[in-house]
Design an enzyme around this catalytic site. Structure first.
Site, PDB file in Angstrom:
ATOM      1  N   CYS A  75       0.786  -1.247   0.000  1.00  0.00           N
ATOM      2  CA  CYS A  75       0.000   0.000   0.000  1.00  0.00           C
ATOM      3  C   CYS A  75       0.811   1.286   0.000  1.00  0.00           C
ATOM      4  CB  CYS A  75      -0.913   0.046   1.217  1.00  0.00           C
ATOM      5  SG  CYS A  75      -2.038  -1.330   1.345  1.00  0.00           S
ATOM      6  N   HIS A 131      -2.646   6.815   4.212  1.00  0.00           N
ATOM      7  CA  HIS A 131      -1.547   5.858   4.437  1.00  0.00           C
ATOM      8  C   HIS A 131      -0.190   6.364   3.971  1.00  0.00           C
ATOM      9  CE1 HIS A 131      -0.538   1.310   4.967  1.00  0.00           C
ATOM     10  NE2 HIS A 131      -0.109   2.081   5.947  1.00  0.00           N
TER      11      HIS A 131
END
Ligand SMILES: *[C@@H]1O[C@H](CO)[C@@H](O)[C@H](O)[C@H]1NC(C)=O
Ligand SMILES: *[C@@H]1O[C@H](CO)[C@@H](O)[C@H](O)[C@H]1NC(C)=O
Ligand SMILES: *[C@@H]1O[C@H](CO)[C@@H](O)[C@H](O)[C@H]1NC(C)=O
Ligand SMILES: *[C@@H]1O[C@H](CO)[C@@H](O)[C@H](O)[C@H]1NC(C)=O
Ligand SMILES: *[C@@H]1O[C@H](CO)[C@@H](O)[C@H](O)[C@H]1NC(C)=O
Length: 539
Positions: A75, A131
């Site tokens: 990610c 993130h």
């Protein structure tokens, strides 16, 4: 006379009516970027999946499907490269994701995509998963180029409660707290709202209220279809024939995501924006086969440098494409979006550090050859594939997570000492690394889980383990594949093409020489939001 007047009148009406159309067409396009999370190669209708994705199939069929398109295996790195246009070795972020209590973020001297879009005159909005670090306020999306933000800052959480549980190592305590923000404020009013629907509603409301004097840049980073496996029951109903529980739930989550993309597209049409919009859909990495996803027939999965980890689903659609309805087999990488989109926006990449990405608009829209010949997948000297172990830990087992037993490689095949003699490159081939040049891909060190993992529907007994297919050949520290001919990475060619190996090892060494030191700090106990707080900046 009357006839001439009439013609003049006709011409003036014609040009008056033409004028706004022409200036409209010249306006920079609206750009909508939808990023899926952990969406696997074998999980989309047009790759033959048992999962139905009518909206994604239809939109991509009218656009350009990117079939030689690469992302990063996890990610944070993919999002990092999307936002900076730069390889991980250049930001010090070549290792792992940012865990919630780690005090770092994408370096603040990196100029991000939304900042460049804003400078090009765009309204910039973000919905969904960030993130990219949040330990201090300067790291937040609203401080890094987005006019508005609604979403969560860490990597995963509950789809309904929007709570994230974290084991804070130095405090020896597990804390569960809310991770949802509207701008920089904690958003407490959304408990029970399924995030795929919530984020879609936020995205469509931005589209509906968008003032058309500025072009729109909208980045929708969906929670779908990352674990935990959660979805409203109605999305699972069509999949009763899938017996494997994880796969069935995951299929429902994909359907919800497919509907989300359909709704966002519909709202662009309803708002009259569609005719001047470029919509990009991309996954952030390969599917996690331990959590319902699948990359068959590609090798490996999320967190690995095999094709199953890095070859991504992606397409571009919208009426501005000059070559609609085509499939692109040109080499394109997630770091290419920054120069591509800033170029489309008529902006400049002035102010960024040296980019690793290429402007791919000619490749995508007009079918030209990709300017990208080479792609550094990554070099990560600290790599360990601990996923299976982390999952056992998450399910309450008290285990220490070391490198799993698959990490054994046959060191007697060390190229410099073993039977294969390559020209000296000085590259430390024990390091987890991979590089692509045209059709060639070289892997060194342990690339991560190296099985081919069929979807449960192709396994003998649907609920029996993971049913991976193992290679008959042992892993080697240096492996070479011809990806054009062998995308499944079955035919290892290092012994047959030592000159290609030498060349690619030298390229890896070239990159490693310019790599930044790795940033990967230990957990900061000050991250603890306490029993009533929310995850967010603490420094
Ligand atoms: C961590 O906490 C658990 C109980 O919550 C306790 O059993 C354990 O000994 C603690 N470990 C350390 C290293 O303090
Ligand atoms: C899509 O829109 C329909 C109609 O408004 C709505 O019922 C549905 O929940 C939406 N789906 C998602 C995933 O947001
Ligand atoms: C880039 O930025 C520099 C310094 O801000 C400026 O002098 C130069 O004109 C800019 N170039 C372009 C093409 O905008
Ligand atoms: C080579 O890389 C491995 C894995 O990162 C590391 O453990 C080892 O110390 C390195 N060897 C040298 C000589 O740098
Ligand atoms: C090694 O390098 C030499 C000199 O550059 C070259 O002639 C030879 O072909 C190379 N061998 C391999 C296997 O690449």
């Amino acid at each position: 006379m009357d006839g001439v007047k009439l013609i003049l009148q006709f011409l003036s009406v014609f040009f008056l009516s033409l004028h706004p159309i022409r200036s409209e067409a010249k306006r920079p396009p609206n750009i909508v970027f939808i990023l899926a999370d952990d969406f696997g190669w074998n999980d989309i209708g047009y790759h033959g999946s048992e999962i139905k994705t009518p909206n994604l199939d239809r939109l991509s069929a009218k656009g350009v499907r990117l079939e030689n398109y690469y992302v990063q295996p996890i990610c944070t790195p993919s999002r990092n490269q999307l936002m900076t246009g730069r390889y991980q070795i250049h930001t010090g972020m070549q290792h792992q994701i940012i865990w919630p209590c780690q005090p770092y973020c994408v370096p603040l001297d990196e100029k991000l995509l939304p900042q460049l879009m804003r400078e090009a005159g765009y309204a910039t909005h973000m919905v969904g998963k960030w993130h990219l670090g949040m330990f201090q306020k300067d790291c937040l999306p609203t401080r890094r180029g987005f006019d508005t933000y609604f979403g969560y800052l860490t990597g995963s959480e509950d789809y309904y409660t929007h709570h994230r549980c974290v084991h804070i190592q130095p405090l020896n305590l597990t804390r569960c707290a809310l991770d949802l923000r509207d701008g920089e404020e904690v958003a407490t009013a959304y408990s029970g709202a399924y995030s795929t629907e919530l984020f879609t509603e936020k995205a469509t409301s931005i589209i509906k209220t968008h003032k058309t004097d500025k072009p729109l840049f909208l980045y929708v980073a969906l929670q779908s279809v990352h674990a935990p496996l959660q979805v409203p029951e109605r999305y699972v109903t069509p999949y009763q024939s899938i017996q494997n529980h994880n796969r069935r739930t995951y299929a429902g989550m994909v359907s919800a995501m497919d509907e989300a993309v359909g709704n966002i597209t519909q709202s662009l049409q309803d708002a009259g924006l569609w005719d001047n919009t470029v919509l990009i859909f991309s996954t952030d990495n390969g599917g996690q086969t331990l959590e319902g996803g699948n990359n068959w027939p590609l090798r490996g999965r999320k967190l690995t440098l095999w094709e199953g980890g890095v070859r991504g689903i992606g397409f571009v659609t919208g009426p501005l494409l000059e070559n609609p309805g085509t499939v692109s087999r040109e080499l394109i990488h997630i770091s290419d979006w920054l120069p591509t989109l800033v170029g489309l926006a008529g902006g400049t990449t002035n102010g960024t550090k040296p980019l690793d990405g290429f402007d791919q608009w000619g490749t995508i829209s007009r079918g030209k050859a990709s300017p990208r010949l080479e792609l550094l997948h990554n070099i990560d000297p600290l790599y360990e594939d601990t996923t299976p172990c982390e999952l056992r830990k998450r399910r309450g087992k008290n285990v220490r997570c070391n490198v799993d037993h698959w990490a054994r490689i046959d060191s007697t095949r060390e190229p410099q000492s073993g039977p294969l003699k390559f020209n000296k490159s000085n590259f430390n081939v024990s390091m987890h690394a991979a590089i692509r040049y045209k059709n060639w891909k070289l892997l060194t060190g342990y690339p991560g889980c190296h099985y081919w993992i069929p979807p449960p529907s192709l396994r003998g007994s649907e609920n029996s383990g993971s049913g991976p297919v193992e290679s008959t050949e042992p892993l080697k520290t240096v492996m070479l594949f011809n990806i054009d001919e062998d995308p499944e990475e079955k035919n290892e060619l290092s012994a047959k093409r030592p000159e290609v190996v030498s060349f690619l090892l030298r390229r890896l060494q070239h990159y490693q020489k310019e790599a930044q030191p790795i940033t990967y700090p230990p957990d900061d106990p000050k991250c603890d939001p306490g029993p009533t707080g929310a995850w967010g900046p603490w420094a």
